[in-house]
Enzyme design. Structure first.
Site, short mmCIF file in Angstrom:
data_model
loop_
_atom_site.label_atom_id
_atom_site.label_comp_id
_atom_site.label_asym_id
_atom_site.label_seq_id
_atom_site.Cartn_x
_atom_site.Cartn_y
_atom_site.Cartn_z
N HIS A 496 -74.44 11.81 4.03
CA HIS A 496 -73.44 11.23 4.92
C HIS A 496 -73.03 12.21 6.02
CE1 HIS A 496 -69.78 8.82 5.93
NE2 HIS A 496 -69.35 10.02 6.30
N GLU A 497 -72.62 13.40 5.63
CA GLU A 497 -72.16 14.37 6.63
C GLU A 497 -73.29 14.78 7.57
OE1 GLU A 497 -69.16 14.85 7.22
OE2 GLU A 497 -68.42 13.89 5.40
N HIS A 500 -73.58 12.54 10.51
CA HIS A 500 -72.77 12.95 11.67
C HIS A 500 -73.52 14.01 12.48
CE1 HIS A 500 -69.19 10.73 10.71
NE2 HIS A 500 -69.01 11.33 9.56
N HIS A 503 -76.04 12.49 14.65
CA HIS A 503 -75.36 11.90 15.81
C HIS A 503 -75.12 12.97 16.88
CE1 HIS A 503 -72.00 8.75 16.93
NE2 HIS A 503 -72.94 8.85 17.86
#
Length: 707
Positions: A496-497, A500, A503
């Protein structure tokens, strides 16, 4: 831009707007040349020289940076030339260099490696930075210069950046009367002070909530390594011979899944739940109640009924109604599912002649047994396959290569802010260096709870900047040479992290303000949630899930069990999350100050009103330690996780229908989602990616909430 502001998050994304560039505006002030924060870093991609930065450098850097930024803003404001994009918007975008550099480093350190000196500086400068921010965004003369630039004369990011600044000035109150501006400044200053006070109180509360046990038998159910770590933690805390369990930021604690001693479970749970309401130096209630009232006053000044109505104007939801509608539509089936799960757990307790009613501290322990019975899946069976280093190198990095063509090379020559931090250089599929990536894995008592991503340097084509990114986690540090084995939930957190981070790595913007993860709160979690699915991609999973002792890949039988159990306990998981999101929205939807009540009463009534007061399923964050909304940037925004998850499930269905997370599909994801930052209409970009607007049905289906 607000390059000195802190947008904090203890749950996930932590984005500090750090503008590390050469100053394009004239300066009349002489910089202290011996301060590394006031010099452009000569390290690759301007990575901070952590080996040279000392605590004593921050205050002089802040003072100098504030003074220079004031001069720059005054020059832009009083420019006698006709306002143009270049002499007004672009000038605003590229000023505040020194202040941005200093605050960017500072807030990263205050979140991940703080100390009493940094805490004192943070408290001292919070109101100063708030006042400085107001001086810019309540400056009607500057706002009118921007407003006088014809938008029709601009294109692309120039137009988007101008629209962005116009909106930010309007949201801040640039249209207010001078008297109301003074009121706004006072409110903002008080809020900044209270937010810092809240964060410091909560850090104290979390430290003080650590639970000590006299005997290893009290920790029956934990592994020998976990018990050894608890003993080492107690010794480090000055309690030699005892065993310490530290409290993390959420309500439920990881050890509750394993502790066989019910009294020990209750002790840990209650230490977590009551941590910040003891009437001591860590009690946050008075602070948060003041903040809630001040936020309402702020909204009223802006002509809005509630803080939520004011706050959501620049989000995808735009108003509180769509956000609450989404939460309510998911809440009913989620609570129904949680009640079914509670019945299964109670039946197991009764079958074992437990002789007690299910309580919150029992849920994880017995739900794990139900999972074993229903799906024949034992957490202790799968943990040996998830050694943290393997998950990172052979899982997260491997997936990034397979799906996006990225590779990572460890760098031991770049300075770090803590010995545990690792540094990597990132390369694209052509072998071109594109970024520097910092990784901070392990928990420390001077680190905020949770996990997050932050930029140390933001990408910008105009400034010729490449991203420098950090991921911060709170995994238990291995002791005595033992491996660090993590749960599959922790594996998901890693992916999940890193979503980011993807992104940020694929940011492809002209301007920092529109770059990468600088998007609305209810959109920013979407790219990271998509990357969670990579953890279960068959090729990826087989590559990283290798038994730390036998070196054998995880058997297909276990993989099937993990996938089959994917929607297990989802009623609980979704309900605790929705309870927190609804609680946040309730605090910030109040329209009259007289409707506020003492913290605990307010929380109980709010959850009761929306059908989310379920004894066995406590809210993920109890109001006194809901750091996202009181110490961070998620006020009236915690619903964003659910909104983003709905986007995620919609997009995941598209991936599944088109062959999975293939390189071709991921390239499309980069084109429409990861690379656009906030430079386009995100609702439109999402629709272009999957072919339709967001729907609720994929959420209900993928979360297992449909009959």
């Amino acid at each position: 831009m607000n390059s000195f502001s802190k947008i904090a998050s203890t749950g996930c994304l932590l984005l500090f707007s750090t503008l590390l560039v050469e100053n394009v505006n004239a300066q009349n002030t002489t910089a202290p040349m011996n301060n590394p924060l006031l010099q452009r870093s000569t390290l690759q991609y301007q990575t901070p020289p952590f080996d040279k930065i000392k605590d004593e450098h921050f205050k002089p850097a802040f003072d100098y940076g504030l003074k220079v930024h004031d001069e720059e803003i005054e020059k832009i404001t009083n420019n006698t030339a006709k306002p143009t994009f270049e002499n007004t918007v672009l000038a605003l975008e590229t000023c505040g260099v020194d202040l941005g550099r200093a605050t960017g480093v500072f807030y990263n350190l205050s979140g991940s490696n703080t100390n009493p000196t940094l805490q004192a500086i943070e408290a001292e400068y919070a109101p100063i930075f708030s006042a400085h921010n107001d001086k810019i965004y309540l400056n009607s003369k500057l706002y009118n210069r921007i407003k006088s630039i014809p938008l029709s004369s601009l294109k692309g990011e120039d137009k988007k950046l101008t629209e962005y600044y116009l909106q930010q000035f309007e949201l801040a109150g640039a249209n207010l009367s001078e008297a109301d501006k003074e009121k706004m400044k006072k409110i903002n200053e008080e809020l900044a002070t209270l937010s810092t006070l809240y964060s410091n109180k909560l850090l104290t509360a979390r430290k003080n909530a650590a639970v000590f046990f006299d005997s290893a038998s009290d920790l029956a159910g934990l592994t020998p390594d976990e018990i050894a770590a608890a003993k080492a933690n107690a010794t480090a805390a000055g309690q030699d011979g005892k065993y310490m369990i530290a409290i993390i930021n959420t309500t439920q604690q990881p050890v509750l899944m394993s502790l066989t001693n019910r009294a020990s479970r209750e002790k840990v749970f209650k230490a977590s739940w009551y941590r910040a309401e003891k009437g001591d130096e860590g009690d946050t209630r008075e602070t948060l109640e003041k903040m809630a009232k001040l936020r309402l006053q702020k909204a009223k000044l802006m002509g809005k009924k509630s803080f939520a109505e004011w706050k959501l104007q620049d989000q995808m939801a735009q108003t509180p109604a769509p956000a609450m509608d989404l939460l309510a539509k998911i809440a009913k089936p989620a609570v129904a599912k949680a009640n079914e799960e509670a019945k299964d757990i109670q039946a197991l307790i009764d079958a074992q002649n437990g002789g007690f009613k299910l309580e919150p501290w029992d849920w994880d322990f017995y739900s794990e047994q139900v999972r074993k019975a229903k799906y024949d899946l034992d957490e202790s069976q799968i943990k040996p396959y998830f050694e943290i280093g393997s998950v990172l190198e052979k899982g997260v990095f491997f997936a990034a290569k397979q799906m996006y063509g990225l590779t990572f090379k460890e760098r031991n020559d770049l300075p770090v802010y803590n010995p545990d931090v690792k540094v990597y250089e990132v390369f694209n599929d052509k072998g071109t260096s594109i970024a520097i990536y910092y990784l901070d894995f392990y928990a420390r008592d001077n680190k905020n709870g949770g996990a997050w991503m932050s930029n140390l340097v933001n990408q910008s084509h105009y400034l010729n900047q490449k991203p420098v990114i950090v991921n911060v986690y709170n995994f238990a540090k291995p002791v005595n040479g033992n491996p660090s084995l993590i749960s599959f939930d922790d594996v998901t957190t890693l992916f999940h992290e890193f979503g980011h981070t993807l992104h940020g790595l694929f940011a492809n913007q002209k301007y920092v303000t529109l770059s990468g993860t600088a998007v609305p709160r209810d959109y920013v979690e979407f790219p990271s949630q998509i990357n969670e699915h990579a953890a279960l991609d068959p090729t990826v999973l087989k590559n990283y899930a290798v038994h730390y002792q036998t070196k054998q890949a995880i058997p297909q039988e276990l993989i099937d069990k993990i996938k089959k159990a994917d929607t297990f306990n989802k009623g609980y998981v979704v309900t605790e999350l929705l309870a927190a999101a609804t609680l946040d929205m309730a605090w910030h939807s109040v329209e009259k100050e007289s409707d506020f009540k003492p913290t605990l009463d307010f929380e109980k009534e709010a959850l009761q009103k929306y059908g989310l007061l379920v004894n066995e399923v406590p809210t993920r964050y109890h109001s006194p330690y809901f750091a996202h909304i009181w110490g961070g940037g998620y006020s009236a925004g915690y619903y964003a996780y659910t909104w983003s998850k709905t986007l995620d499930y919609n997009a995941y269905d598209w991936f599944e229908a088109n062959g999975g997370m293939t390189r071709k599909n991921c390239d499309r994801f980069v084109k429409y989602i990861l690379s656009v930052g906030n430079s386009v209409d995100l609702n439109k970009a999402f629709k272009e990616f999957i072919g339709h607007d967001m729907k609720i049905e994929p959420y209900l289906k993928n979360a297992g909430l449909t009959k």
